[in-house]
Scaffold this motif. Structure first.
Motif, PDB file in Angstrom:
ATOM      1  N   PHE A 332     -10.049  -3.546 -13.040  1.00 26.09           N
ATOM      2  CA  PHE A 332     -10.715  -4.217 -11.852  1.00 26.09           C
ATOM      3  C   PHE A 332      -9.477  -4.709 -11.038  1.00 26.09           C
ATOM      4  N   SER A 333      -8.536  -5.550 -11.883  1.00 25.38           N
ATOM      5  CA  SER A 333      -7.632  -6.463 -10.965  1.00 25.38           C
ATOM      6  C   SER A 333      -6.587  -5.160 -10.243  1.00 25.38           C
ATOM      7  N   LEU A 336      -8.519  -3.917  -7.181  1.00 21.24           N
ATOM      8  CA  LEU A 336      -8.719  -5.006  -6.278  1.00 21.24           C
ATOM      9  C   LEU A 336      -7.210  -4.973  -5.269  1.00 21.24           C
ATOM     10  N   GLY A 339      -7.111  -2.351  -2.946  1.00 14.29           N
ATOM     11  CA  GLY A 339      -7.905  -2.661  -1.844  1.00 14.29           C
ATOM     12  C   GLY A 339      -7.334  -3.562  -1.072  1.00 14.29           C
ATOM     13  N   ILE A 340      -6.674  -4.486  -1.324  1.00 14.92           N
ATOM     14  CA  ILE A 340      -6.099  -5.586  -0.521  1.00 14.92           C
ATOM     15  C   ILE A 340      -4.736  -4.936   0.175  1.00 14.92           C
ATOM     16  N   TRP A 343      -6.149  -3.070   3.141  1.00 14.34           N
ATOM     17  CA  TRP A 343      -6.642  -3.834   3.983  1.00 14.34           C
ATOM     18  C   TRP A 343      -5.664  -4.472   5.158  1.00 14.34           C
ATOM     19  N   ASN A 370       1.833  -3.378 -10.340  1.00 14.20           N
ATOM     20  CA  ASN A 370       0.340  -2.931 -10.893  1.00 14.20           C
ATOM     21  C   ASN A 370       0.688  -1.610 -11.855  1.00 14.20           C
TER      22      ASN A 370
END
Length: 546
Positions: A332-333, A336, A339-340, A343, A370
């Protein structure tokens, strides 16, 4: 049949104007009529009271061949690489279905066929998901389009033509009635029992009237008609193609917009405020990338020191909880983090020259960190497999991590090449489809059984292995001596997530019963439609004779 020959191919506004006029139902061609009759009969012959196997290969081959028969020689879709990818994927997954008959191969068959029909419907589509949705929209309308195109025989009387007209008119209400019947039957057990008795009585009445046809067979025949109509008749669906036409592969600078942190100013200060707002967004992005890079560096340093070299579980460590909780949270991290990045790099920050280089390198370091985190997740999964054995979820996590690494690579493309989110979705959807085909090609159950039946494991979940398809049985028989020496044998308990310990004698009895039941079922269903190569091979390995 070229979709562009039936509907206008101009701008969406022109299509909307054309759609406001009641379209004329185009009658079916001779080839369509012949393929429709052939397909419905073939579907009923291949699948009625049969499981999926060789029949999937035969029917999907029919569907692929039908597209080439109906498409004009110089159709635009024939020059689409996505169309040929769907053709190859459909045939490949169908072959794997005939070989293994696995659930993932069946899913690959369905997805590939829908993609194929979607690209035939709209040749300029690229997104696999949009192709599937386009095919679903066409499939939902094709059978109604065929029924509207049917006419009563000219030599028939007025009464026959009137009955034909009203019969077609009531198809929609009957379909809606069937949908609500299913909903009420699921929600109300009393209604479900009552409707079951009514349908059983109706089925018995039809059985006396038409001995060879039952109500269930009629419904199944209708399903075959709906599916075959969706394969043979193309109802153009422009919605998703129009949406995709608005997307581009690369981000364009938007001079008429302000940044996401913007506050509107008077016109004479608008230009200065835009630069100020973009600078604010840059400061926020730089702070985010800087802080999370430091935090992730600490996490990765701990994982590398703890997991990467010489990891040995401590006696009190619950390895299952350690893997399950850690894996899902870390995945999940990673998502996320992706996604950041998407953005911050979605608009004009890609063109902010004063700090673009620093921002790109900060985001790149975060993406690479990551990737290191994904490797740590993979090591957790590996240690679970090493100490506890293989399972479906463990294999799923491995392939999901491969997709995650690929997705992180596409994020780097977005950072350095100003790729759009559409480009990333397109590339990653192709990767997901490729992984689906790869999963369809695997004999995973046999590989799981062979790995788990090793003397080094102190516990063998024989219940889990016996719940697998029959092609696993020869592997279990080859290792049946291990059942007598294994420290612990378990089977699934009645409550969720639990297990019971069983004796070696009980495990042997369950294995013999599973072999006998599978051989009896195989011999009682001699039709070739549902056979697979793996099942045929298993039957002979178990000592059966055709």
């Amino acid at each position: 049949m070229e979709p562009s020959q039936t509907w206008p191919t101009g701008l969406p506004a022109a299509r909307a104007a054309a759609a406001s006029v009641q379209p004329t139902v185009t009658p079916l061609t001779s080839a369509q009529r012949l393929l429709l009759l052939l397909g419905v009969g073939l579907f009923d012959w291949l699948f009625w009271l049969e499981r999926s196997g060789v029949n999937m290969l035969v029917f999907i081959s029919f569907g692929v061949a039908a597209q080439f028969v109906l498409l004009p020689r110089h159709a635009a879709v024939r020059r689409s690489g996505y169309f040929w990818l769907a053709v190859v994927g459909s045939l490949f997954s169908a072959v794997m279905m005939a070989v293994y008959g696995s659930a993932v191969a069946a899913l690959a068959c369905i997805a590939s066929t829908l993609m194929l029909l979607g690209y035939v419907n709209q040749p300029h589509l690229k997104l696999a998901l949009y192709a599937v949705l386009t095919a679903a929209g066409s499939l939902a309308q094709a059978s109604a389009r065929v029924m509207r195109g049917l006419r009563a025989p000219r030599q028939a009387g007025v009464g026959v033509r009137r009955s034909w007209f009203y019969g077609r008119l009531f198809l929609v209400p009957v379909g809606i009635l069937g949908a609500f019947h299913v909903l009420f039957a699921v929600a109300n057990p009393v209604y479900a029992a009552l409707s079951s008795r009514v349908l059983a009585a109706l089925s018995r009445w039809l059985g006396r009237l038409l001995p060879e046809i039952s109500l269930g067979h009629l419904l199944f025949f209708t399903l075959g008609f709906v599916i075959t109509a969706g394969i043979v008749v193309v109802v153009p669906v422009h919605l998703f193609a129009d949406q995709e036409s608005r997307f581009g592969e690369f981000i364009q600078r938007q001079r008429d917009r302000v940044a996401s942190f913007a506050v509107r100013r008077p016109d004479f200060r608008l230009k200065a405020s835009r630069a100020l707002d973009l600078r604010k967004e840059f400061i926020v992005a730089a702070a985010v990338f800087g802080l999370v890079n430091l935090l992730l560096l600490v996490v990765n340093a701990i994982d590398i020191n703890w997991l990467w070299f010489g990891f040995v579980p401590k006696p009190g460590l619950d390895l299952t909880q350690f893997v399950h909780e850690g894996t899902y949270v870390l995945i999940f991290s990673i998502l996320l983090a992706m996604g950041i990045v998407l953005w911050f790099f979605r608009r004009n920050l890609n063109f902010y020259q004063p700090g673009l280089s620093w921002l790109r390198w900060g985001a790149t370091v975060w993406v690479l960190q990551n990737a290191v985190l994904a490797v740590s997740v993979g090591l957790r999964n590996y240690y679970y497999i090493l100490h506890c054995g293989l399972a479906y979820k463990r294999i799923g996590v491995c392939f999901f991590l491969l997709l995650t690494i690929f997705g992180l690579g596409t994020v780097l493309l977005k950072i350095w090449q100003r790729r759009s989110a559409y480009s990333l979705v397109r590339l990653n959807s192709l990767a997901v489809y490729g992984v689906l085909l790869l999963l369809a090609a695997g004999n995973w159950e046999v590989w799981i059984a062979r790995y788990n039946l090793q003397p080094r494991f102190r516990s063998i979940d024989i219940g889990f292995l016996l719940d697998m398809p029959g092609r696993v049985l020869p592997v279990l028989l080859a290792h049946r001596d291990l059942l007598n020496t294994a420290p612990q044998l378990t089977a699934e308990a009645r409550y969720y997530g639990g297990y019971t310990v069983i004796t070696a004698a009980e495990a042997q009895r369950r294995l013999d019963a599973a072999v006998a039941d599978w051989k009896a079922y195989y011999q009682d269903h001699p039709d070739w439609q549902s056979r697979t190569y793996a099942n045929w091979q298993t039957f002979h390995q178990l000592g059966g004779q055709d």
